[in-house]
Design an enzyme around this catalytic site. Structure first.
Site, PDB file in Angstrom:
ATOM      1  N   ASP A  52       0.842  -1.200   0.000  1.00 39.69           N
ATOM      2  CA  ASP A  52       0.000   0.000   0.000  1.00 39.69           C
ATOM      3  C   ASP A  52       0.879   1.253   0.000  1.00 39.69           C
ATOM      4  O   ASP A  52       0.373   2.377  -0.067  1.00 39.69           O
ATOM      5  CB  ASP A  52      -1.019  -0.010   1.152  1.00 39.69           C
ATOM      6  CG  ASP A  52      -0.369  -0.124   2.515  1.00 39.69           C
ATOM      7  OD1 ASP A  52       0.873  -0.243   2.592  1.00 39.69           O
ATOM      8  OD2 ASP A  52      -1.105  -0.100   3.526  1.00 39.69           O
ATOM      9  N   LYS A 121      -1.395  -9.418   2.633  1.00 37.57           N
ATOM     10  CA  LYS A 121      -0.678  -8.988   3.842  1.00 37.57           C
ATOM     11  C   LYS A 121      -1.546  -8.019   4.629  1.00 37.57           C
ATOM     12  O   LYS A 121      -2.250  -7.201   4.039  1.00 37.57           O
ATOM     13  CB  LYS A 121       0.658  -8.326   3.473  1.00 37.57           C
ATOM     14  CG  LYS A 121       1.407  -7.743   4.685  1.00 37.57           C
ATOM     15  CD  LYS A 121       2.862  -7.455   4.405  1.00 37.57           C
ATOM     16  CE  LYS A 121       3.156  -6.112   3.809  1.00 37.57           C
ATOM     17  NZ  LYS A 121       2.699  -4.958   4.609  1.00 37.57           N
ATOM     18  N   GLU A 123      -1.647  -5.628   8.485  1.00 38.57           N
ATOM     19  CA  GLU A 123      -0.873  -5.057   9.592  1.00 38.57           C
ATOM     20  C   GLU A 123      -1.596  -5.277  10.918  1.00 38.57           C
ATOM     21  O   GLU A 123      -2.776  -4.962  11.034  1.00 38.57           O
ATOM     22  CB  GLU A 123      -0.676  -3.551   9.373  1.00 38.57           C
ATOM     23  CG  GLU A 123       0.108  -3.233   8.120  1.00 38.57           C
ATOM     24  CD  GLU A 123       0.319  -1.734   7.911  1.00 38.57           C
ATOM     25  OE1 GLU A 123      -0.067  -0.930   8.786  1.00 38.57           O
ATOM     26  OE2 GLU A 123       0.889  -1.374   6.863  1.00 38.57           O
ATOM     27  N   GLU A 190       8.957  -4.550  10.592  1.00 40.69           N
ATOM     28  CA  GLU A 190       9.426  -3.249  10.092  1.00 40.69           C
ATOM     29  C   GLU A 190       9.942  -2.375  11.229  1.00 40.69           C
ATOM     30  O   GLU A 190       9.264  -2.163  12.241  1.00 40.69           O
ATOM     31  CB  GLU A 190       8.263  -2.532   9.359  1.00 40.69           C
ATOM     32  CG  GLU A 190       8.696  -1.173   8.813  1.00 40.69           C
ATOM     33  CD  GLU A 190       7.735  -0.596   7.782  1.00 40.69           C
ATOM     34  OE1 GLU A 190       6.753  -1.257   7.402  1.00 40.69           O
ATOM     35  OE2 GLU A 190       7.991   0.543   7.339  1.00 40.69           O
TER      36      GLU A 190
HETATM   37  O1  KIV Z   1       3.627  -1.164   1.710  1.00 43.36           O
HETATM   38  C1  KIV Z   1       4.813  -1.513   1.792  1.00 43.36           C
HETATM   39  O2  KIV Z   1       5.650  -1.164   0.945  1.00 43.36           O
HETATM   40  C2  KIV Z   1       5.223  -2.333   2.913  1.00 43.36           C
HETATM   41  C3  KIV Z   1       6.685  -2.612   3.050  1.00 43.36           C
HETATM   42  C4  KIV Z   1       7.382  -1.414   3.573  1.00 43.36           C
HETATM   43  C5  KIV Z   1       6.958  -3.801   3.881  1.00 43.36           C
HETATM   44  O3  KIV Z   1       4.422  -2.746   3.693  1.00 43.36           O
END
Ligand code: KIV
Length: 272
Positions: A52, A121, A123, A190
């Site tokens: 994102d 993915k 968070e 991260e």
């Molecule tokens: O959105 C993204 O680019 C990420 C990376 C920084 C892991 O989540």
């Protein structure tokens, strides 16, 4: 002897766990479009994240919050179309999985149907574990994301290092164990201390992929525009430039301008 990742025809979420078990580092970069993803895939990367961070890199927003599901689907579809070898993971955007488990599962199913990516993915830790379980139960591989989670930037008050204090480090370790237990195949870590990332890596069976998390994780990920030296004025401690694409593009554009102005492009051979 070749690398396990390069020997395989198509990398899957299972390959990530096999790479961890074999002690071979996992490589990931972000990509958001067909052309860039095709180059990165053909170069032999293990995984591409349609992050994102497209909100920042592609659209110039300050944060990742504004990007919509439709916009993520647009980027992810283009990347998935380009990739023949690597695992393609797509971020679920802010607001698409935080409201309820049911809404999270519905949005995840839609994103898989409409993009052709291999995994999603999300968070967060224990607070979204039930939603992640629902998505995995629907047959979708999930990568977690702990530490600095940019969708929570306003809660954190910035993009600083996370889990410096013991209480937050302990929560992160518990969150990682929970994500591992619900079946995540990987977890992005991260901007956390290297020692903590190493401890998490040893404590979970899924693969850990670090960004600003030291060398003790199972793999590394960077935003491609940062890694290849396209972005200007962004050079956090964890970032290394592996190319100077900004200079390469600037030189090429200036050469084009100069050649057109000088009436030497196109020449006879370049004309019909
Ligand atoms: O959105 C993204 O680019 C990420 C990376 C920084 C892991 O989540």
């Amino acid at each position: 002897m070749g690398y396990l990742s390069i020997d395989k025809k198509k990398i899957t979420s299972k390959t990530f766990v096999e790479l961890k078990q074999a002690g071979e580092k996992i490589t990931m970069l972000t990509a958001y479009d067909y052309t860039t993803a095709g180059i990165i895939d053909a170069a032999g990367i293990d995984g591409i994240l349609v992050g994102d961070s497209a909100s920042n890199v592609m659209a110039g927003n300050e944060t990742t919050l504004p990007i919509s599901i439709d916009q993520m689907i647009y980027h992810a579809r283009a990347v998935a179309r380009a990739c023949k070898h690597c695992l393609v993971v797509c971020d679920m955007p802010f607001g698409s999985y935080q409201v309820s488990r049911e809404e999270g599962v519905r949005n995840a199913v839609r994103m898989m149907k409409e993009t052709g990516v291999d995994a999603l993915k999300m968070e967060g830790g224990i607070e979204i574990a039930d939603t992640i379980r629902g998505i995995i139960d629907a047959g979708i591989p999930v990568m977690g994301h702990l530490g600095l989670t940019p969708q929570s930037v306003h809660k954190f008050g910035g993009y600083g290092l996370r889990a410096k204090e013991e209480a937050e480090a302990e929560k992160l370790l518990n969150d990682a164990r929970t994500l591992d237990a619900v079946g995540c195949f990987a977890i992005t870590l991260e901007k956390v201390p290297a020692k903590l990332a190493e401890e998490v890596t040893k404590s979970v069976s899924c693969a850990t992929i670090g960004i600003g998390a030291g060398s003790g994780t199972d793999g590394q990920i960077l935003v491609y525009a940062d890694a290849l030296g396209m972005t200007q004025g962004f050079k956090p401690k964890f970032l290394r430039h592996f190319a100077d694409v900004n200079k390469c593009m600037t030189d090429g554009v200036q050469e084009y301008i100069h050649t057109v102005k000088a009436c030497s492009f196109p020449n006879i051979d370049e004309s019909y």
